[in-house]
Structures are given as C-alpha cells and as structure tokens.
Design a protein around this motif. Structure first.
Motif, mmCIF file in Angstrom:
data_model
loop_
_atom_site.group_PDB
_atom_site.id
_atom_site.type_symbol
_atom_site.label_atom_id
_atom_site.label_comp_id
_atom_site.label_asym_id
_atom_site.label_seq_id
_atom_site.Cartn_x
_atom_site.Cartn_y
_atom_site.Cartn_z
ATOM 1 N N SER A 1 13.917 16.613 18.047
ATOM 2 C CA SER A 1 14.063 18.044 17.790
ATOM 3 C C SER A 1 13.861 18.287 16.308
ATOM 4 C CB SER A 1 15.447 18.516 18.192
ATOM 5 O OG SER A 1 16.427 17.808 17.496
ATOM 6 N N GLN A 2 13.125 19.323 15.971
ATOM 7 C CA GLN A 2 12.789 19.588 14.587
ATOM 8 C C GLN A 2 13.800 20.578 14.046
ATOM 9 O OE1 GLN A 2 8.584 19.005 14.077
ATOM 10 N NE2 GLN A 2 8.551 21.027 13.157
ATOM 11 N N GLN A 33 18.469 17.801 2.021
ATOM 12 C CA GLN A 33 17.807 16.968 1.029
ATOM 13 C C GLN A 33 16.338 17.331 0.952
ATOM 14 O OE1 GLN A 33 18.720 12.777 1.768
ATOM 15 N NE2 GLN A 33 20.603 13.361 2.821
ATOM 16 N N TYR A 35 12.596 15.627 -0.120
ATOM 17 C CA TYR A 35 11.859 14.381 -0.352
ATOM 18 C C TYR A 35 10.429 14.723 -0.734
ATOM 19 C CZ TYR A 35 15.560 11.632 1.888
ATOM 20 O OH TYR A 35 16.758 11.023 2.197
ATOM 21 N N GLN A 37 6.400 13.024 -0.879
ATOM 22 C CA GLN A 37 5.557 11.959 -0.350
ATOM 23 C C GLN A 37 4.171 12.072 -0.971
ATOM 24 O OE1 GLN A 37 4.438 12.146 3.820
ATOM 25 N NE2 GLN A 37 4.452 9.919 3.994
ATOM 26 N N LEU A 43 8.316 8.119 1.657
ATOM 27 C CA LEU A 43 8.999 9.268 1.062
ATOM 28 C C LEU A 43 9.953 8.809 -0.026
ATOM 29 C CD1 LEU A 43 8.074 10.334 3.926
ATOM 30 C CD2 LEU A 43 9.956 11.951 3.711
ATOM 31 N N PHE A 88 9.164 17.555 1.683
ATOM 32 C CA PHE A 88 9.867 17.728 2.948
ATOM 33 C C PHE A 88 11.330 18.043 2.703
ATOM 34 C CE2 PHE A 88 6.696 16.124 5.920
ATOM 35 C CZ PHE A 88 5.883 15.367 5.095
ATOM 36 N N LEU A 101 18.847 11.895 9.591
ATOM 37 C CA LEU A 101 18.171 13.017 8.952
ATOM 38 C C LEU A 101 17.202 13.658 9.921
ATOM 39 C CD1 LEU A 101 17.240 11.578 5.437
ATOM 40 C CD2 LEU A 101 18.803 13.440 5.891
ATOM 41 N N PHE A 103 13.898 16.009 9.760
ATOM 42 C CA PHE A 103 12.911 16.454 8.786
ATOM 43 C C PHE A 103 12.149 17.674 9.251
ATOM 44 C CE2 PHE A 103 12.747 13.271 5.453
ATOM 45 C CZ PHE A 103 13.454 12.230 6.011
ATOM 46 N N GLY A 104 11.719 18.456 8.269
ATOM 47 C CA GLY A 104 10.797 19.539 8.532
ATOM 48 C C GLY A 104 9.370 19.042 8.506
ATOM 49 N N THR A 105 8.446 19.968 8.634
ATOM 50 C CA THR A 105 7.036 19.609 8.739
ATOM 51 C C THR A 105 6.347 19.458 7.388
ATOM 52 O OG1 THR A 105 6.560 21.946 9.028
ATOM 53 C CG2 THR A 105 6.704 20.606 11.025
#
Lengths: 113, 112
Positions: A1-2, A33, A35, A37, A43, A88, A101, A103-105
């Motif tokens: 799940s995002q 948080q 990050y 990349q 990341l 991210f 965690l 993460f988003g896209t």
C-alpha cells in the motif's frame, strides 16, 4: 500500500534557485522522512521530522510537516547541479515496532547549471 | 559509517531460473528489508526481517522468499524468475529504536 504521494512528479530549475517538493500521506504517522536517490543508486537518508514537530532544518534543507493536512514539504535552497536526483518521502506509522517505512513515488529534480 | 552491500549491481537471468540476491550489512542491525523499485510506483516492500530466522511479508511478497540465517545477511530468492520481476531491488537495514534506514546500492535485475 502506498502512503506518500509526491508533487510534482518532476521539477526542473536553474542552479541557484530554490526547489520545493511536497508529500501527502493518508494515515497517522510517527515520523516522516525524506530520502534522496541519485540515478541508479540506493537511497540516502536526508532528514527526519517527528509528528510533534512542525519544521526542521539541515544545511540547505528545510522540511515542514502539517499533520492536520497530512502533508510535508522539502525545500532545497540555493540549488546546485549536484542536487539533481529523485527525492522520496517515507512515513513510519505510530508504534511502528518493525520500523517499516512506506515510500511515496518520488519527485525527480533536475538542476540545470 | 554504516555499510550495506548487495552482491550484484546488474544481473541478467532467464525465465524460470532461481535467482538469489544477497545483502550484507556491517553494523549489527536487527532489521533488514527488501524493496523493489519500478518507475511510477516508487519503492514497494517485499519482505522484511527483524531478527535472525524471522521474516514478515511486505506489500508484494508473491513470487519471492527470503532467508536470514545470520544477522548480517538477508537474502531474497526468486524461486522461478518471471519477466514481471525485472526491476531494481534495494536492500536496507536499520537498528532497533532508530528509524532511519540505510540502503545498499541496488541490484538491477533483468529477466529475459
């Protein structure tokens, strides 16, 4: 799940300008948080903001958190070509015993020299 | 500095092959994670482990298994690789009580 959705998906700016990226999330969090990349790499953690904090600074980075709107923003001031990367946001749920965690896209930032 | 290493940067395999991706961390972290990263989908959690021989499914465990026989090593196994498993695979580790994850450089897997 995002959990997180970043906005914009891509951003192109000139060196020296500020870059702002936004992140929205869906459920309650313990912390959020950011990050970074670089292309084709892993990341790297940039900054963590807890749910009871509203703003945090680290060098040229400024992060804000609005838990009422379930959103966060990352501001990079005086951008450099070396800031070109994907960024991210990631959230940790309250009482997240496993430190998981979500993460988003991501936002792809391009800083033109 | 924490170091997380992954066994390969690039890997090419054929459909049906068994694939092993290895991840090693040198900081005695309890928790380790495997993600896959695909364009437009961000990072998705496949499996994680919070102790030796312990594992939990993430969001997309189908087609994968993991092994954690030693604290420093977390392996991701594709039992029978398929083309839809072509992706970037990222390993991460974290120590209990600290919630920042340290990532390896990633393995870019191509399944033909």
């Amino acid at each position: 799940s995002q959990q997180g959705e970043e906005d914009p998906q891509a951003l192109s700016i000139q060196e020296g300008e500020n870059a702002t990226m936004n992140c929205s999330y869906k459920t309650s969090i313990n912390n959020l948080q950011w990050y970074r990349q670089n292309s084709g790499r892993g990341l790297v953690h940039l900054i963590l903001i807890r749910s009871n904090e509203r703003e945090k600074h680290s060098g040229r980075l400024r992060v804000t958190l609005d838990t009422s709107k379930k959103s966060s923003s990352l501001l990079i001031t005086a951008s450099r070509a070396a800031d070109t990367a994907s960024y991210f946001c990631a959230t940790v749920a309250p009482r997240g015993a496993t430190n998981k965690l979500i993460f988003g896209t991501g936002t792809l930032l391009a800083v033109q020299p | 500095d924490v170091k997380v290493t992954q066994s390969s940067r690039y890997l090419v395999k054929r459909t049906g092959e068994k694939v092993f991706l290895e991840c090693v961390q040198d900081m005695d972290h309890e928790n380790m994670f495997w993600y896959r990263q695909d364009p437009g989908l961000g990072l998705r959690l496949i499996y994680f482990s919070y102790d030796v021989k312990m594992k939990e499914k993430g969001d997309i465990p189908e087609g994968y298994s993991v092994s954690r026989e030693k604290k420093e090593r977390f392996s991701l196994i594709l039992e029978s690789a398929s083309t839809n498993q072509t992706s970037m695979y990222l390993c991460a580790s974290i120590t209990g009580g600290v919630q920042t994850q340290y990532f390896g450089p990633g393995t870019r897997l191509l399944v033909l």
